[in-house]
Design an enzyme around this catalytic site. Structure first.
Site, PDB file in Angstrom:
ATOM      1  N   ASN A  24     -12.355  48.022 -25.619  1.00 22.75           N
ATOM      2  CA  ASN A  24     -12.292  49.156 -26.548  1.00 22.75           C
ATOM      3  C   ASN A  24     -10.804  49.411 -26.794  1.00 22.75           C
ATOM      4  OD1 ASN A  24     -12.358  51.587 -27.859  1.00 22.75           O
ATOM      5  ND2 ASN A  24     -13.647  52.623 -26.353  1.00 22.75           N
ATOM      6  N   ARG A 112     -15.584  46.891 -29.226  1.00 17.16           N
ATOM      7  CA  ARG A 112     -16.001  48.083 -29.963  1.00 17.16           C
ATOM      8  C   ARG A 112     -15.205  48.117 -31.266  1.00 17.16           C
ATOM      9  NH1 ARG A 112     -13.961  54.097 -29.530  1.00 17.16           N
ATOM     10  NH2 ARG A 112     -15.545  55.069 -30.804  1.00 17.16           N
ATOM     11  N   HIS A 201     -20.266  57.127 -33.338  1.00 15.91           N
ATOM     12  CA  HIS A 201     -20.927  57.229 -32.011  1.00 15.91           C
ATOM     13  C   HIS A 201     -22.271  56.498 -32.007  1.00 15.91           C
ATOM     14  CE1 HIS A 201     -18.809  61.360 -31.201  1.00 15.91           C
ATOM     15  NE2 HIS A 201     -18.091  60.377 -30.694  1.00 15.91           N
ATOM     16  N   HIS A 229     -24.719  64.044 -29.037  1.00 14.42           N
ATOM     17  CA  HIS A 229     -23.631  63.420 -28.274  1.00 14.42           C
ATOM     18  C   HIS A 229     -22.484  64.416 -28.265  1.00 14.42           C
ATOM     19  CE1 HIS A 229     -20.918  59.952 -27.106  1.00 14.42           C
ATOM     20  NE2 HIS A 229     -20.054  60.866 -27.506  1.00 14.42           N
ATOM     21  N   LEU A 230     -22.299  65.097 -27.133  1.00 19.31           N
ATOM     22  CA  LEU A 230     -21.294  66.155 -27.045  1.00 19.31           C
ATOM     23  C   LEU A 230     -20.212  65.758 -26.050  1.00 19.31           C
ATOM     24  CD1 LEU A 230     -23.795  69.177 -26.760  1.00 19.31           C
ATOM     25  CD2 LEU A 230     -22.937  68.078 -28.844  1.00 19.31           C
ATOM     26  N   GLY A 233     -15.241  64.144 -28.812  1.00 19.77           N
ATOM     27  CA  GLY A 233     -15.823  64.064 -30.156  1.00 19.77           C
ATOM     28  C   GLY A 233     -17.294  64.419 -30.016  1.00 19.77           C
ATOM     29  N   ARG A 262     -11.404  68.759 -33.208  1.00 18.17           N
ATOM     30  CA  ARG A 262     -11.748  68.634 -34.631  1.00 18.17           C
ATOM     31  C   ARG A 262     -12.631  69.796 -35.080  1.00 18.17           C
ATOM     32  NH1 ARG A 262     -14.101  62.701 -33.921  1.00 18.17           N
ATOM     33  NH2 ARG A 262     -12.674  62.286 -32.221  1.00 18.17           N
ATOM     34  N   GLY A 351     -19.895  63.904 -22.165  1.00 19.06           N
ATOM     35  CA  GLY A 351     -19.265  64.813 -21.193  1.00 19.06           C
ATOM     36  C   GLY A 351     -19.835  66.211 -21.149  1.00 19.06           C
ATOM     37  N   GLU A 354     -23.981  66.124 -20.889  1.00 14.45           N
ATOM     38  CA  GLU A 354     -24.517  65.727 -19.585  1.00 14.45           C
ATOM     39  C   GLU A 354     -24.208  66.749 -18.499  1.00 14.45           C
ATOM     40  OE1 GLU A 354     -22.989  61.765 -18.744  1.00 14.45           O
ATOM     41  OE2 GLU A 354     -23.475  61.168 -20.782  1.00 14.45           O
ATOM     42  N   GLU A 405     -21.709  53.602 -23.325  1.00 13.71           N
ATOM     43  CA  GLU A 405     -21.418  52.798 -24.507  1.00 13.71           C
ATOM     44  C   GLU A 405     -20.994  51.377 -24.144  1.00 13.71           C
ATOM     45  OE1 GLU A 405     -19.337  56.519 -25.792  1.00 13.71           O
ATOM     46  OE2 GLU A 405     -19.424  55.542 -27.737  1.00 13.71           O
TER      47      GLU A 405
HETATM   48  P1  AMP Z   1     -16.390  62.551 -23.151  1.00 14.22           P
HETATM   49  O1  AMP Z   1     -15.640  62.475 -24.450  1.00 14.22           O
HETATM   50  O2  AMP Z   1     -17.832  62.180 -23.283  1.00 14.22           O
HETATM   51  O3  AMP Z   1     -15.701  61.858 -22.017  1.00 14.22           O
HETATM   52  O4  AMP Z   1     -16.406  64.106 -22.757  1.00 14.22           O
HETATM   53  C1  AMP Z   1     -15.231  64.762 -22.369  1.00 14.22           C
HETATM   54  C2  AMP Z   1     -15.496  66.250 -22.320  1.00 14.22           C
HETATM   55  O5  AMP Z   1     -16.605  66.546 -21.472  1.00 14.22           O
HETATM   56  C3  AMP Z   1     -14.349  67.062 -21.714  1.00 14.22           C
HETATM   57  O6  AMP Z   1     -13.396  67.411 -22.677  1.00 14.22           O
HETATM   58  C4  AMP Z   1     -15.052  68.277 -21.186  1.00 14.22           C
HETATM   59  O7  AMP Z   1     -15.063  69.286 -22.202  1.00 14.22           O
HETATM   60  C5  AMP Z   1     -16.484  67.859 -20.978  1.00 14.22           C
HETATM   61  N1  AMP Z   1     -16.886  67.884 -19.567  1.00 14.22           N
HETATM   62  C6  AMP Z   1     -16.692  66.949 -18.626  1.00 14.22           C
HETATM   63  N2  AMP Z   1     -17.193  67.347 -17.435  1.00 14.22           N
HETATM   64  C7  AMP Z   1     -17.714  68.579 -17.642  1.00 14.22           C
HETATM   65  C8  AMP Z   1     -18.379  69.538 -16.816  1.00 14.22           C
HETATM   66  N3  AMP Z   1     -18.605  69.302 -15.514  1.00 14.22           N
HETATM   67  N4  AMP Z   1     -18.776  70.692 -17.389  1.00 14.22           N
HETATM   68  C9  AMP Z   1     -18.550  70.947 -18.683  1.00 14.22           C
HETATM   69  N5  AMP Z   1     -17.935  70.086 -19.502  1.00 14.22           N
HETATM   70  C10 AMP Z   1     -17.520  68.919 -19.004  1.00 14.22           C
END
Ligand code: AMP
Length: 428
Positions: A24, A112, A201, A229-230, A233, A262, A351, A354, A405
């Site tokens: 990636n 990717r 995504h 997908h939160l 991004g 964003r 992130g 989950e 991914e």
């Molecule tokens: P990702 O882009 O999927 O790696 O998600 C990153 C984002 O997930 C971070 O900026 C956090 O806002 C969120 N995140 C990660 N761990 C937690 C958690 N235990 N509780 C709430 N938000 C989280």
């Protein structure tokens, strides 16, 4: 994809080769994972960042984790002038563990690629012609595709004989009907500049959709899903019978949900207004909406954990940022519920999706009439496994499905290699 490209790989690696290296490549970083597709084991993973930064303070950093886990983690610093040097460092670290790129066990490299436009609706074996097509898409993905192309070129130079596959973030969304993909703007102008909703995504939405169907004990063709997908991004998609019918990101990954930095949806006139009234340049507005908006623009933090802590301390700005984030999410759940007509599950991933029980709870709060609710006990459980967090016998399931991914890219890449072995590299 359409056209006459290979959809299966020529059999270049021995039949016993089962390893796939997933790359990636970002503008100043390379993330990688080596997986063994015989059993899906992760053999190594890592990251090289700050590529191209000069010697001295801001030099590159590499973190390599062999499959033995965090205990075996190795770090190195020092300047990494370009992607070629980064990949060389990756190859050295892998060779150190006996997993070198020259190993006959390596079946393919999966890349990717962010933007596949309308042409690439499936993973594609990279040829000179495919690479040229990815380059033709640079005008619609100026921030992402150039880095992906550099990664591909570098990897091909390193192992010219090896099958290399492009897996596109947009591919899963190419099934969107025209009425969902087209903006209501002048057709000639839109077509001349390839302006339409592509979605991103997709690799995650595809992976999570399949795993969610499994969790429900059904085939992907049997279920309708709203996938959220939160991550930093964020995007939502409406998936009917395993196929995407709408998604929240558009021409670029800026549209849709509120994200870490964003804005997501804004009235496009905000741009003209800032140009005319605030004297901002187009580039200034681009930076504002992509980097200084979303949660960070609203409250100064883009990490949901920190926002949660601040809310507990009574911080009003953090509370408002959270409420705006959740309000937008709820609007998309409602919209996609209407698009699908029947929903089997709302699925949270990445992130925030989950890990944040408060976001999941708030996103479905008040939607009991739609059959949506979370069970407080189940929602509070922390786990890496796909799981239901809705009450027993809920009309619509609410699920948490961790995304992966890299595994999806590896699976899609290896499927092409395996098909090539069976069919000897057929042309489509
Ligand atoms: P990702 O882009 O999927 O790696 O998600 C990153 C984002 O997930 C971070 O900026 C956090 O806002 C969120 N995140 C990660 N761990 C937690 C958690 N235990 N509780 C709430 N938000 C989280």
């Amino acid at each position: 994809m359409t056209g006459s490209h290979r959809t299966t790989a020529p059999a270049t690696a021995p039949a016993t080769a089962t390893r796939v290296l997933v790359l990636n490549s970002g503008s100043s970083s390379v993330k990688y994972q080596l997986l063994d597709m015989a059993d899906g084991t992760r053999l190594a993973s890592g990251l090289v960042e700050r590529i191209g930064e000069g010697a001295g303070e801001g030099t590159a950093r590499m973190v390599h984790t062999p499959h033995a886990g965090e205990a075996g983690r190795r770090e190195r610093g020092g300047p990494v002038p370009d992607h070629a040097a980064a990949l060389k460092a990756v190859a050295e670290e892998l060779a150190h563990d006996g997993l070198g790129l020259d190993s006959p066990a390596l079946a393919a490299i999966g890349h990717r690629v962010v933007h596949g436009g309308m042409r690439f609706s499936a993973p594609t074996v990279i040829t000179d012609e495919v690479l040229a097509e990815i380059e033709r898409l640079v005008p619609v993905a100026p921030l992402h595709n150039p880095a992906n192309i550099t990664g591909i070129r570098t990897a091909r130079a390193l192992r010219p004989d090896l099958t290399q596959v492009a897996v596109f973030d947009t591919a899963f969304h190419t099934t969107m009907p025209e009425y969902a993909a087209r903006y209501a703007i002048d057709v000639e102008t839109a077509d001349a500049h390839r302006i339409r909703r592509y979605g991103f995504h997709g690799t995650s939405h595809a992976f999570v959709s399949r795993r969610a169907a499994e969790l429900l004990g059904k085939a992907p063709e049997e279920v309708n899903l709203i996938v959220l997908h939160l991550g930093n991004g964020a995007s939502a998609s409406a998936v009917r019978a395993g196929r995407c019918v709408d998604t929240s990101m558009g021409l670029t990954p800026l549209e849709g949900l509120v994200m870490g930095t964003r804005s997501g949806d804004v009235d496009p006139a905000v741009t003209f207004h800032l140009r005319r009234v605030a004297g901002m340049s187009v580039d200034d507005v681009d930076v504002l909406l992509n980097k200084r908006s979303g949660l960070v623009g609203l409250c100064g933090d883009n990490d949901m954990r920190e926002i949660g802590r601040r809310i507990e301390e009574g911080d009003e700005r953090a509370r408002l940022a959270f409420d705006i984030y959740v309000h937008r999410l709820k609007k998309y759940i409602g919209a996609y519920y209407a698009v699908l007509g029947r929903v089997d599950a709302v699925v949270f991933t990445a992130g925030v999706g989950e890990n944040s029980a408060p976001v999941r709870e708030a996103a479905v709060a008040g939607l009991e009439e739609l059959g949506l609710a979370v069970d407080a006990g189940l929602n509070a459980v922390r786990s890496d496994a796909p799981r239901l967090v809705s009450p027993a016998r809920a009309r619509v399931a609410v699920a948490v499905v961790p995304t992966d991914e890299e595994l999806e890219i590896a699976e899609q890449t290896f499927a092409l290699v395996a098909a090539g072995r069976r069919g000897g590299g057929r042309e489509s």
